[in-house]
Design a protein around this motif. Structure first.
Motif, mmCIF file in Angstrom:
data_model
loop_
_atom_site.group_PDB
_atom_site.id
_atom_site.type_symbol
_atom_site.label_atom_id
_atom_site.label_comp_id
_atom_site.label_asym_id
_atom_site.label_seq_id
_atom_site.Cartn_x
_atom_site.Cartn_y
_atom_site.Cartn_z
ATOM 1 N N VAL A 183 -31.396 -4.404 43.154
ATOM 2 C CA VAL A 183 -30.249 -5.166 43.638
ATOM 3 C C VAL A 183 -29.003 -4.700 42.891
ATOM 4 C CG1 VAL A 183 -29.232 -7.472 43.720
ATOM 5 C CG2 VAL A 183 -31.668 -7.164 44.197
ATOM 6 N N ALA A 184 -27.915 -4.476 43.612
ATOM 7 C CA ALA A 184 -26.679 -3.990 42.971
ATOM 8 C C ALA A 184 -25.749 -5.132 42.595
ATOM 9 C CB ALA A 184 -25.960 -3.015 43.900
ATOM 10 N N GLN A 185 -26.001 -6.307 43.160
ATOM 11 C CA GLN A 185 -25.091 -7.428 42.913
ATOM 12 C C GLN A 185 -25.881 -8.703 42.658
ATOM 13 O OE1 GLN A 185 -21.324 -7.542 43.148
ATOM 14 N NE2 GLN A 185 -22.029 -9.263 41.917
ATOM 15 N N TYR A 205 -29.185 -9.382 47.609
ATOM 16 C CA TYR A 205 -28.524 -10.020 46.480
ATOM 17 C C TYR A 205 -29.538 -10.806 45.672
ATOM 18 C CZ TYR A 205 -24.369 -9.024 49.229
ATOM 19 O OH TYR A 205 -23.394 -8.393 49.938
ATOM 20 N N VAL A 224 -25.513 -2.230 38.149
ATOM 21 C CA VAL A 224 -25.579 -3.581 38.712
ATOM 22 C C VAL A 224 -24.406 -4.395 38.183
ATOM 23 C CG1 VAL A 224 -27.122 -4.356 36.870
ATOM 24 C CG2 VAL A 224 -27.031 -5.643 38.988
ATOM 25 N N ASP A 225 -23.888 -5.255 39.030
ATOM 26 C CA ASP A 225 -22.800 -6.142 38.635
ATOM 27 C C ASP A 225 -23.304 -7.584 38.664
ATOM 28 O OD1 ASP A 225 -19.958 -6.546 38.038
ATOM 29 O OD2 ASP A 225 -19.939 -7.619 39.943
#
Lengths: 434, 209
Positions: free
Chosen positions: A117-119, A78, A159-160
């Motif tokens: 990183v996706a979040q 994260y 990505v959020d």
């Protein structure tokens, strides 16, 4: 004056009153850094940041690129952006969050891509109501324009980002406390080791925590290259930095200056910067890096705004906030107010901090109120020594986090520099400055 | 009896879905609940606990840590005067004294009509406009005694209704958009992309040697 005329990086668009809008952001080159980053390999992006030697702008001054490289091998991760600015007299992230939210979002996206990183979470200090609204508005706009979310700008990278409000606690600026807070708990700093959330971070997963201003530098670094950034400043203090100037100066404010090329004298006295001490008075003392930092007298005013130089001289550049006190300042009262802050903000986990801050506050207050005793000065130093043994700089630590060793700074250095004034309070039972 | 509106509950559920672990939504949800009543009542905390699958004590345990979350009622307008170092040097305590006189209450109290509460705040990061204060976390800088009186009048007469919503209302902008795919899917795609990148790197390496 040795003022440099380097073009600003993080405040470039702030001269526009609508700098927080997407329209102005795009008109001033916004999201071009992200588009460029997305055409590079993630490792190349990280390499540019490494080449920039960008020191974290939060207070500890740890190189951002090194923080990232700790994560190379880890699977889930994260990114957390620390916008919980609460160090007394520091007001730079407040400025950036309200006036350039897209810049922070773009930097966050670049960091997310570099680290795959996706979040990501942007933790904004709860008291910044307008900042929270502007940040959420900017994020909504970014989603709408395909800069955040799924397959951003058609790159295949998703990505959020979540904007997370704090709720009023200085300690949550400490990165492990911030993670606890983000997990919905009390903001208790975590026991070290591990020293870095890169090992065990949010939800126990490898996590990067970076400061807001650090993020705001990334679009420029990707656009111009890490070496262009490193060419500014000197030694390990590269690039430009926001210095928050407050106290008894004619022109308090945030000034973006090239690192190491400007001195405290320039910052405080130059007509285009601080403009000198108000009311024709003299400089008595200044705090070079936030309320946690040891104080400096006028003899240190020619030091450059350089992390290493300030460290060697016995204090820290910290959060980049400079507090100026004129010759009519009651140093007892000033030191008392700073200690009272740490007393109020101690999370209560460690005895030296929880109890020590309260005892120190009580004794300084009784001196301030005119009922102090001469032996109180040694008592204060003794209590401070129990919180941070040796009373040296950099400080020793008896607590889980650095709030503890921050407590003695103002008291110890005020007593060392102005013992006479403390004695006048004690002997006369009153303040010489009324 | 339910204290929180259906709208708040719906928003709360939305918040819980944003985080890998829904407990992360606790503080944002406390802000939401506080927007309804101006403070966090025991009943509201119980409802939050039920919604999130926590014990009420866990909600109180977290909420009571944070200065902004109020477990006792406060006035419609919480006036927070900063007295930390930069404001202290610019007359913050004189301003506090004036505020006490003007509002007729001391620090920590609420006016009998529940309109104003007064508190001493720690640094609110507006130091170039010291002495400064917040009303319900909206900033007012360079506050002279006169400006303070005008501000109080404007608030009491409702002239600042839009700029300063009632206590508890924090962020009025709701999240729109989002990733819209499950995190697991993103992770799987990410792993795929990682593999492809490694292959590219290996190929480049092979070409070099």
């Amino acid at each position: 004056m040795a003022l440099t005329d380097v073009a600003p990086i993080v405040t470039a668009r702030l001269r526009h009153p609508d700098s927080h809008t997407l329209e102005r952001y795009l008109a001033t080159g916004g999201y071009a850094g992200l588009r460029r980053a997305l055409r590079m390999e993630p490792e190349q992006v990280a390499e540019e940041v490494n080449a920039a030697s960008l020191l974290g702008r939060g207070g500890a001054g740890f190189p951002a690129g090194r923080k990232w490289s700790m994560l190379r091998k880890a699977p889930v991760r994260y990114l957390v952006v620390n916008g919980d600015e609460s160090e007394p007299a520091t007001f730079k992230d407040h400025l950036l969050i309200e006036r350039d939210p897209h810049g922070i979002i773009e930097g966050t996206l670049i960091a997310a891509y570099a680290n795959q990183v996706a979040q990501a979470f942007i933790y904004v200090r709860g008291e910044f109501a307008l900042g929270l609204e502007r940040m959420q508005t900017a994020l909504n706009e970014a989603y709408e324009n395909g800069a955040v979310g799924r397959d951003i700008f058609g790159s295949g990278f998703s990505v959020d980002i979540v904007v997370h409000p704090g709720a009023g606690a200085y300690i949550c600026g400490e990165e492990t406390a911030l993670l606890e807070s983000l997990e919905g708990k009390r903001g208790f700093p975590r026991i070290k080791p591990p020293y870095f959330p890169a090992a065990i971070g949010l939800y126990g997963e490898p996590t990067i925590v970076n400061n807001t201003e650090t993020m705001a530098n990334l679009p420029w670094i990707i656009q111009h290259g890490g070496h262009a950034f490193a060419a500014l400043g000197e030694g390990s203090s590269t690039g430009t930095r926001l210095f928050a100037l407050s106290g008894h100066v004619r022109r308090p404010g945030n000034y973006e200056l090239e690192m190491a090329k400007t001195t405290f004298r320039d910052l405080i006295f130059a007509p285009v910067l601080g403009g000198g001490i108000r009311g024709g008075r003299q400089l008595k003392a200044f705090i070079p890096g936030g309320a946690s930092a040891p104080w400096f007298g006028p003899d240190k005013v020619d030091l450059p705004l350089d992390q290493d130089a300030v460290g060697k001289a016995g204090s820290m550049l910290g959060s980049g906030s400079v507090i100026v006190m004129d010759d009519q300042t009651c140093v007892v009262r000033a030191a008392w107010r700073i200690v009272r802050f740490f007393y109020r903000e101690s999370c209560g986990q460690c005895t030296p901090c929880r109890e020590g801050s309260g005892w120190v506050e009580k004794v300084v207050r009784r001196i301030e109120e005119g009922s102090g005793r001469e032996e109180d000065l040694d008592l204060l130093l003794d209590m401070c020594d129990n919180i941070s043994p040796g009373l040296s700089w950099p400080p020793q630590q008896t607590t889980i986090c650095v709030l503890g060793p921050s407590i003695p700074s103002s008291i110890v250095w005020a007593i060392r520099m102005f013992r006479d004034e403390f004695l006048v309070h004690i002997k006369e039972g009153a303040c010489p400055y009324g | 009896m339910a204290r929180l509106s259906a709208e708040t509950m719906a928003q709360a559920r939305e918040l819980m879905s944003l985080y890998p672990d829904s407990r992360s939504a606790l503080v944002p949800i406390c802000h939401l609940a506080q927007a309804e009543e101006g403070w966090l009542s025991p009943e509201a905390m119980e409802e939050i606990a039920e919604l999130m699958g926590l014990a009420p004590a866990e909600v109180l345990g977290t909420a009571s840590f944070y200065e902004m979350l109020r477990t006792e009622p406060v006035g419609r307008y919480m006036v927070s005067v900063c007295t930390n170092i930069a404001c202290l040097l610019n007359g913050a305590y004189e301003l506090v004294e004036h505020a006490e006189e003007r509002l007729g209450i001391s620090v920590g109290a609420t006016t009998p009509d529940s309109m104003f509460s007064l508190e001493e705040a720690e640094c609110i990061a507006d130091c170039d406009r010291a002495p400064c204060l917040q009303v319900n976390h909206r900033f007012f800088g360079s506050v002279s005694d006169e400006r303070f009186d005008n501000l109080v009048e404007d608030l009491a007469s409702g002239r600042l209704e839009h700029d300063v919503p009632p206590h508890g209302v924090l962020c009025r902008v709701r999240r729109q958009g989002g990733l819209a795919v499950p995190a697991e899917q993103v992770r799987a795609e990410r792993a795929e992309a990682d593999r492809a990148r490694e292959e590219r790197a290996a190929a480049a390496q092979a070409e070099k040697s």
